[in-house]
Design an enzyme around this catalytic site. Structure first.
Site, PDB file in Angstrom:
ATOM      1  N   CYS A 157       0.835  -1.205   0.000  1.00  0.00           N
ATOM      2  CA  CYS A 157       0.000   0.000   0.000  1.00  0.00           C
ATOM      3  C   CYS A 157       0.877   1.264   0.000  1.00  0.00           C
ATOM      4  CB  CYS A 157      -0.976  -0.030   1.171  1.00  0.00           C
ATOM      5  SG  CYS A 157      -2.387   1.081   0.935  1.00  0.00           S
TER       6      CYS A 157
ATOM      7  N   HIS B  12      -3.547  -5.562   1.380  1.00  0.00           N
ATOM      8  CA  HIS B  12      -3.365  -5.787   2.812  1.00  0.00           C
ATOM      9  C   HIS B  12      -3.797  -7.211   3.158  1.00  0.00           C
ATOM     10  CE1 HIS B  12      -2.404  -1.703   4.041  1.00  0.00           C
ATOM     11  NE2 HIS B  12      -3.411  -1.242   3.325  1.00  0.00           N
TER      12      HIS B  12
END
Length: 496
Positions: A334, A430
């Site tokens: 991310c 994630h």
């Protein structure tokens, strides 16, 4: 309508989240349909539901405790800090903007209808809702507009259990001081006291429980021993980021370093790696910690640009580039993925939108921040990779995306859901290490790179580990809490 029970604490770190999860598991084992609820959570560990909504990770663990699918109704307001005074405000799973603390304080009572609607939605299918408070219920300067502790207990007419943390000492003062700062109406809601995280011989504490009755007539619901659990924690109280876990265990042949960014988020991404016997996982606070790493991971962050600047200022950036040139594997997730690119335009705090910032230049990607936030779950298999990460080809994964950046790549190895350039890999996913197949292959790559046999290294699935630990927690609470008192407080008969 569901019955309810609220768990409050004398302070942050009293163990409210874990107590809530454990009580939910006991009630579920006893045959009740249950649900967790936290009206407002402040955390950088978040999760994306199946319908693309964002919620706190603690309520995800609590949902698992009662075998329920996570829903943003369980956490209708989530505050994600972006600095000392500003947070992104997420309501009903979607961001409504970035707000300074003073501005949010002025408007938060306007969110009471959202809180009540979320609670009512849960009530439609639950017998019992266990509500978690936040911080302390007697922050007297904040009481007037409270929507998460006693203010919420009044709105929902909830009985309360008050927990104190004995670990730092002074637990009787914690409990008595908290109760004495309550109004008579608030105090009447407290049906039992809990001493949490006790270490040692409980018989030495027992006289104090009796003596406490001279000062307070609220009964004790129990003394819960300190228990080591492999469950995701709230980021505000975790020891993982304190450096206490940074000592190297020489018996573990593989070292993975997660860079400890100032605004690190979703460090629960690495819980699975912490539990692999052969892996030494540390949170690296400076360049020196990276020196003998086998894999360096740049994690997610709530403030990508500021954390990127901190890498340059601390010389961690130059160390990562040096390690890449030495052939050490580098991974970004991310915000960390964005930092590995050439440029980042704009900022995730919605300020300085026109500025372009220099990334680490280890991936041929460019990121531009946009107003819309990507929130989705993602499942699939990784495409064919060449080079050091080749063994990840075909790995099954499940995870979720939470980001405001849009990233463009100019590389032959733009492979769903990763981008690879030699020994550098980036992804927006994630929770990817919670996928047993991906985790096993990545650790296997590190073993093979060192010429080590990986065949006997055991990796447990995240689901199996969580179920085992929740049952362990329930067993501890059954043994040490007075559930007859708890059922009376809820106002429901215990099923036999």
């Amino acid at each position: 309508m569901a019955k309810n029970l609220m768990i409050q604490g004398t302070m942050s770190g009293a163990g409210k989240s874990i107590l809530t999860a454990g009580i939910l598991r006991v009630l579920t084992q006893d045959g009740f349909s249950c649900a967790p609820f936290k009206s407002q959570n402040m955390a950088l560990n978040s999760f994306v539901t199946k319908d693309g909504k964002e919620m706190g990770r603690a309520q995800v663990v609590q949902a698992a405790a009662c075998h329920k699918e996570p829903s943003c109704d369980m956490n209708p307001i989530l505050l994600k800090p972006m600095g000392d005074t500003t947070s992104q405000v997420i309501v009903n799973g979607l961001p409504i903007g970035n707000m300074r603390a003073a501005d949010y304080f002025k408007m938060k009572k306007d969110l009471i209808p959202d809180i009540k609607k979320a609670y009512d939605n849960l009530s439609e299918t639950a017998d019992i809702i266990v509500i978690e408070g936040a911080g302390s219920p007697v922050e007297i300067n904040l009481r007037e507009n409270d929507i998460v502790n006693m203010g919420l207990a009044e709105i929902l007419d909830a009985p309360v259990l008050l927990a104190g943390n004995i670990d730092p000492g002074g637990v009787f003062a914690q409990l008595l001081g908290t109760v004495n700062l309550m109004s008579a109406q608030e105090r009447a809601r407290v049906k039992g006291l809990i001493i949490n995280k006790f270490r040692g011989d409980v018989s030495l504490l027992t006289p104090g429980l009796s003596m406490f009755g001279e000062y307070c007539d609220i009964p004790f619901a129990g003394v819960v021993p300190y228990v080591s659990l492999e469950l995701d924690e709230e980021d505000s109280v975790s020891e993982k980021l304190s450096g206490k876990n940074a000592a190297i265990n020489d018996d573990r042949p593989v070292k993975i370093c997660v860079v400890k960014l100032p605004f690190i988020s979703n460090y629960t991404d690495f819980s699975a790696l912490e539990r692999v016997d052969g892996v030494n996982l540390i949170y690296a606070k400076d360049a020196a910690d990276l020196g003998d790493a086998d894999l360096i991971i740049l994690p997610g962050t709530k403030n990508t640009v500021d954390d990127l600047m901190s890498l340059y200022q601390s010389n961690v950036a130059s160390k990562i580039i040096e390690m890449k040139q030495k052939g050490i594997l580098i991974m970004g997730i991310c915000g960390g993925f964005q930092m590995l690119g050439r440029t980042i335009t704009g900022s995730d705090d919605s300020e300085n939108k026109a500025l372009t910032h220099k990334g680490l230049g280890l991936l041929p990607i460019d990121t531009e921040f946009v107003q819309d936030k990507t929130l989705k779950q993602t499942t699939g298999t990784i495409g064919e990779i060449e080079g050091p990460f080749k063994a990840l080809s075909g790995a099954a994964f499940t995870g979720y995306e939470i980001h405001m950046g849009r990233t463009g790549a100019r590389t032959k190895q733009d492979i769903f859901p990763v981008i690879v350039e030699e020994n550098v890999l980036g992804t927006y996913i994630h929770g990817i290490f919670d996928s047993e197949d991906f985790c096993r292959r990545m650790v296997g790559i590190l073993y093979a790179k060192k010429g080590l046999d990986f065949s006997n290294v055991r990796i447990e699935s995240a689901f199996s580990r969580q179920e085992r630990e929740l049952d362990k927690l329930a067993d501890v609470l059954r043994e040490n809490l007075d559930f007859d008192l708890i059922y009376r407080a809820i106002g429901i008969e215990k099923q036999r």
